[in-house]
Write a protein that holds these residues in place. Structure first.
Motif, mmCIF file in Angstrom:
data_model
loop_
_atom_site.group_PDB
_atom_site.id
_atom_site.type_symbol
_atom_site.label_atom_id
_atom_site.label_comp_id
_atom_site.label_asym_id
_atom_site.label_seq_id
_atom_site.Cartn_x
_atom_site.Cartn_y
_atom_site.Cartn_z
ATOM 1 N N VAL A 12 0.924 -0.797 -0.158
ATOM 2 C CA VAL A 12 -0.006 0.317 -0.004
ATOM 3 C C VAL A 12 1.106 1.343 0.273
ATOM 4 N N GLU A 13 0.598 2.297 -0.918
ATOM 5 C CA GLU A 13 1.202 3.771 -1.296
ATOM 6 C C GLU A 13 0.201 4.118 -1.039
ATOM 7 N N ALA A 14 -0.398 5.971 -0.020
ATOM 8 C CA ALA A 14 -0.900 6.140 -0.092
ATOM 9 C C ALA A 14 -0.824 7.353 -1.117
ATOM 10 N N SER A 15 -2.367 8.127 -2.122
ATOM 11 C CA SER A 15 -2.189 8.150 -2.674
ATOM 12 C C SER A 15 -1.775 8.171 -4.329
ATOM 13 N N VAL A 16 -1.228 6.283 -4.261
ATOM 14 C CA VAL A 16 -0.846 6.051 -4.923
ATOM 15 C C VAL A 16 -2.389 4.852 -4.844
ATOM 16 N N GLY A 17 -1.828 3.981 -4.474
ATOM 17 C CA GLY A 17 -3.553 2.659 -4.317
ATOM 18 C C GLY A 17 -3.003 1.634 -3.019
ATOM 19 N N HIS A 43 -2.997 2.663 -14.862
ATOM 20 C CA HIS A 43 -4.473 2.316 -14.609
ATOM 21 C C HIS A 43 -3.617 0.674 -13.319
ATOM 22 N N ALA A 44 -4.910 0.550 -12.142
ATOM 23 C CA ALA A 44 -4.503 -0.746 -11.483
ATOM 24 C C ALA A 44 -4.741 -2.083 -12.979
ATOM 25 N N ARG A 45 -5.484 -1.909 -14.465
ATOM 26 C CA ARG A 45 -5.902 -2.939 -14.691
ATOM 27 C C ARG A 45 -3.932 -3.089 -15.142
ATOM 28 N N GLU A 46 -3.767 -2.228 -16.375
ATOM 29 C CA GLU A 46 -2.857 -2.164 -16.579
ATOM 30 C C GLU A 46 -1.167 -2.562 -16.471
ATOM 31 N N ALA A 47 -1.119 -1.715 -14.847
ATOM 32 C CA ALA A 47 0.015 -1.642 -13.851
ATOM 33 C C ALA A 47 0.231 -3.674 -13.890
ATOM 34 N N VAL A 48 -1.521 -4.678 -13.087
ATOM 35 C CA VAL A 48 -1.053 -5.575 -12.998
ATOM 36 C C VAL A 48 -0.928 -6.528 -14.402
ATOM 37 N N GLU A 49 -1.259 -5.949 -15.641
ATOM 38 C CA GLU A 49 -1.159 -6.668 -16.654
ATOM 39 C C GLU A 49 0.417 -6.787 -17.573
ATOM 40 N N ARG A 50 0.804 -5.236 -16.792
ATOM 41 C CA ARG A 50 2.004 -5.285 -17.500
ATOM 42 C C ARG A 50 3.023 -6.224 -15.903
ATOM 43 N N ALA A 51 2.559 -6.241 -15.007
ATOM 44 C CA ALA A 51 3.140 -6.683 -14.000
ATOM 45 C C ALA A 51 3.377 -8.401 -13.745
ATOM 46 N N VAL A 52 2.109 -8.805 -14.603
ATOM 47 C CA VAL A 52 2.076 -10.369 -14.051
ATOM 48 C C VAL A 52 2.911 -10.994 -15.673
ATOM 49 N N ALA A 53 2.916 -10.524 -17.017
ATOM 50 C CA ALA A 53 3.533 -10.648 -18.114
ATOM 51 C C ALA A 53 4.540 -10.568 -18.178
ATOM 52 N N GLN A 54 5.538 -10.471 -17.236
ATOM 53 C CA GLN A 54 6.351 -10.467 -17.167
ATOM 54 C C GLN A 54 7.701 -11.766 -15.982
ATOM 55 N N ASP A 55 5.941 -12.477 -15.449
ATOM 56 C CA ASP A 55 6.302 -13.579 -13.838
ATOM 57 C C ASP A 55 5.788 -14.680 -14.737
ATOM 58 N N SER A 56 6.845 -15.769 -15.180
ATOM 59 C CA SER A 56 7.274 -16.477 -15.539
ATOM 60 C C SER A 56 5.645 -17.822 -15.427
ATOM 61 N N GLU A 57 5.770 -18.004 -14.436
ATOM 62 C CA GLU A 57 4.164 -18.362 -13.573
ATOM 63 C C GLU A 57 3.770 -17.714 -13.067
ATOM 64 N N ARG A 58 2.967 -16.834 -13.592
ATOM 65 C CA ARG A 58 1.886 -15.892 -13.304
ATOM 66 C C ARG A 58 0.444 -16.782 -12.746
ATOM 67 N N GLU A 59 0.472 -18.172 -14.066
ATOM 68 C CA GLU A 59 -1.259 -19.111 -13.429
ATOM 69 C C GLU A 59 -1.260 -19.706 -12.064
ATOM 70 N N LEU A 60 0.517 -18.855 -11.177
ATOM 71 C CA LEU A 60 0.043 -19.696 -10.008
ATOM 72 C C LEU A 60 -0.029 -18.059 -9.381
ATOM 73 N N ARG A 61 -0.888 -17.530 -10.045
ATOM 74 C CA ARG A 61 -0.478 -15.861 -9.125
ATOM 75 C C ARG A 61 -1.642 -15.476 -8.676
ATOM 76 N N GLN A 62 -2.449 -14.647 -7.831
ATOM 77 C CA GLN A 62 -3.655 -13.892 -7.827
ATOM 78 C C GLN A 62 -3.367 -12.698 -7.591
ATOM 79 N N ILE A 63 -4.194 -11.673 -7.682
ATOM 80 C CA ILE A 63 -3.562 -10.148 -7.576
ATOM 81 C C ILE A 63 -4.938 -9.407 -7.431
ATOM 82 N N GLY A 64 -5.017 -8.211 -6.600
ATOM 83 C CA GLY A 64 -6.298 -7.586 -6.569
ATOM 84 C C GLY A 64 -5.321 -6.634 -5.959
ATOM 85 N N ALA A 65 -6.078 -4.876 -6.910
ATOM 86 C CA ALA A 65 -5.268 -4.350 -7.357
ATOM 87 C C ALA A 65 -6.468 -3.036 -7.360
ATOM 88 N N VAL A 66 -5.763 -1.686 -6.819
ATOM 89 C CA VAL A 66 -6.756 -0.730 -6.458
ATOM 90 C C VAL A 66 -6.031 0.311 -7.055
#
Length: 284
Positions: free
Chosen positions: A31-36, A61-84
Motif C-alpha cells: 500500500v502507498e498513500a495517494s497511489v493505491g 491504471h490498475a488493470r494495465e499495471a497488473v497486466e504489465r507486471a504479470v507479463a514479466q512473471d513466468s509463473e503468473r498462472e499460480l498468482r492471484q492479485i487484486g489492485a486498486v
C-alpha cells in the motif's frame, strides 16, 4: 492461500487479509498513500506488488499495471492479485493454476479475492459486506474480512490476519500516512483478534470520535480525581474542582497510556477516554 480485499474511498487506500498461513500481513499487502493498494497472494510473488505500485505511481491504471507486471512473471498462472489505484480503478487477476476455489469480485473501488476457499460465496459475501457497511474504509475492510470468514474463508482453517490503511498525513500526530496497520501473525481466531486490537488502536490513535460524545471536565472532576488517585497519578484528596493539578495528573495518565493523541485543548474530555479511565481505575 488466502482471502483478501483491496480498496479505496478516494482518499484512504488499504488491504485486509486473512489466511491459514503464518504472518500473512508480511507478504500480501502492498500500500502507498495517494497511489493505491495491491494484494499479492496464492503462490505469492511480493515483487509484483512493488512493481504494480511503481507503475501506478507513474499514473498507470490498475488493470494495465497488473497486466504489465504479470507479463514479466513466468509463473503468473499460480498468482492471484487484486489492485486498486487511488482514482478508484480496480482490477483482479486469478491465475488458472490457483487452487480451487479461486476467484475474485471487482466492484467500485475494490477487489475481493481468494483461493483455496470454501467456495465462491466467500468473495461474494466480502463484496456485499464492503458495499453495505457504513463508516470509513477501515470499517468496510474489517467488515468484509469478517463476512468472508463467516462464509467459510480459507477452507484449510485460520491462522493470521492483517489490515493496512493509509491516509495522507492521517497517522500519528499527522506525522505519518499510516492510519491503521495491524497484524495478527498466529492466532486461533485471527479476524476476531484483529478486530479486538483495532478497538484499542481506534481509542488510542484515531481522531474520529463522535463530537457529541464528550463530558465537561467540571462535571466529572471529582470522579476523575478519584480514578486518578486510585491509579497513582493524583496525590491529593479529591476536591471536585478541575484545577491545574488535576489537569496535570490527567495529562500524565493519558501520556502513560499513550493517549496523547486524544488530549483536547478545551474544557471537555472525549467520552471514550473518560470511560476508559473510569474502567481502568475500577480494575486497579
Amino acid at each position: 492461500m488466502t482471502f483478501s480485499i483491496v480498496a479505496t474511498d478516494g482518499v484512504d487506500v488499504g488491504v485486509a487479509v486473512s489466511s491459514k498461513f503464518v504472518a500473512v500481513g508480511a507478504f500480501v499487502p502492498h500500500v502507498e498513500a495517494s497511489v493505491g493498494a495491491v494484494a499479492t497472494q496464492c503462490y505469492a510473488n511480493p515483487r509484483l506488488g512493488k512493481l504494480i505500485l511503481a507503475l501506478m505511481r507513474q499514473g498507470v491504471h490498475a488493470r494495465e499495471a497488473v497486466e504489465r507486471a504479470v507479463a514479466q512473471d513466468s509463473e503468473r498462472e499460480l498468482r492471484q492479485i487484486g489492485a486498486v489505484d487511488a482514482r478508484g480503478n480496480a482490477y483482479g487477476f486469478t491465475g488458472r493454476q490457483c487452487p480451487e476455489y479461486a476467484g475474485h469480485v471487482v466492484g467500485s473501488g475494490y477487489v475481493a479475492l481468494g483461493n483455496i476457499l470454501a467456495g465462491p460465496q466467500v468473495v461474494e459475501a466480502m463484496a456485499k459486506a464492503f458495499e453495505t457497511q457504513r463508516g470509513e474504509l477501515v470499517d468496510k475492510l474489517i467488515a468484509a474480512l469478517e463476512a468472508g470468514e463467516r462464509a467459510g474463508g480459507d477452507r484449510r482453517g485460520k491462522q493470521s490476519a492483517a489490515v493496512v490503511v493509509l491516509r495522507p498525513g492521517g497517522g500519528y500526530l499527522g506525522l505519518t500516512d499510516v492510519y491503521v496497520d495491524i497484524r495478527v501473525d498466529d492466532h486461533p481466531e485471527p479476524v476476531a483478534e484483529l478486530k479486538r486490537i483495532f478497538k484499542i488502536w481506534e481509542l488510542t490513535l484515531l481522531q474520529r470520535d463522535d463530537p457529541r460524545d464528550v463530558v465537561l471536565k467540571k462535571d466529572v472532576a471529582r470522579e476523575v480525581q478519584e480514578a486518578l488517585r486510585r491509579l497513582g497519578f493524583y496525590k491529593k484528596e479529591p476536591t471536585g474542582v478541575w484545577d491545574e493539578e488535576t489537569e496535570k495528573a490527567f495529562r500524565d495518565w493519558a501520556g502513560y497510556e499513550n493517549f496523547e493523541n486524544k488530549i483536547r485543548g478545551d474544557d471537555k474530555i472525549w467520552g471514550s477516554l473518560y470511560r476508559y479511565l473510569i474502567e481502568a481505575s475500577r480494575r486497579s
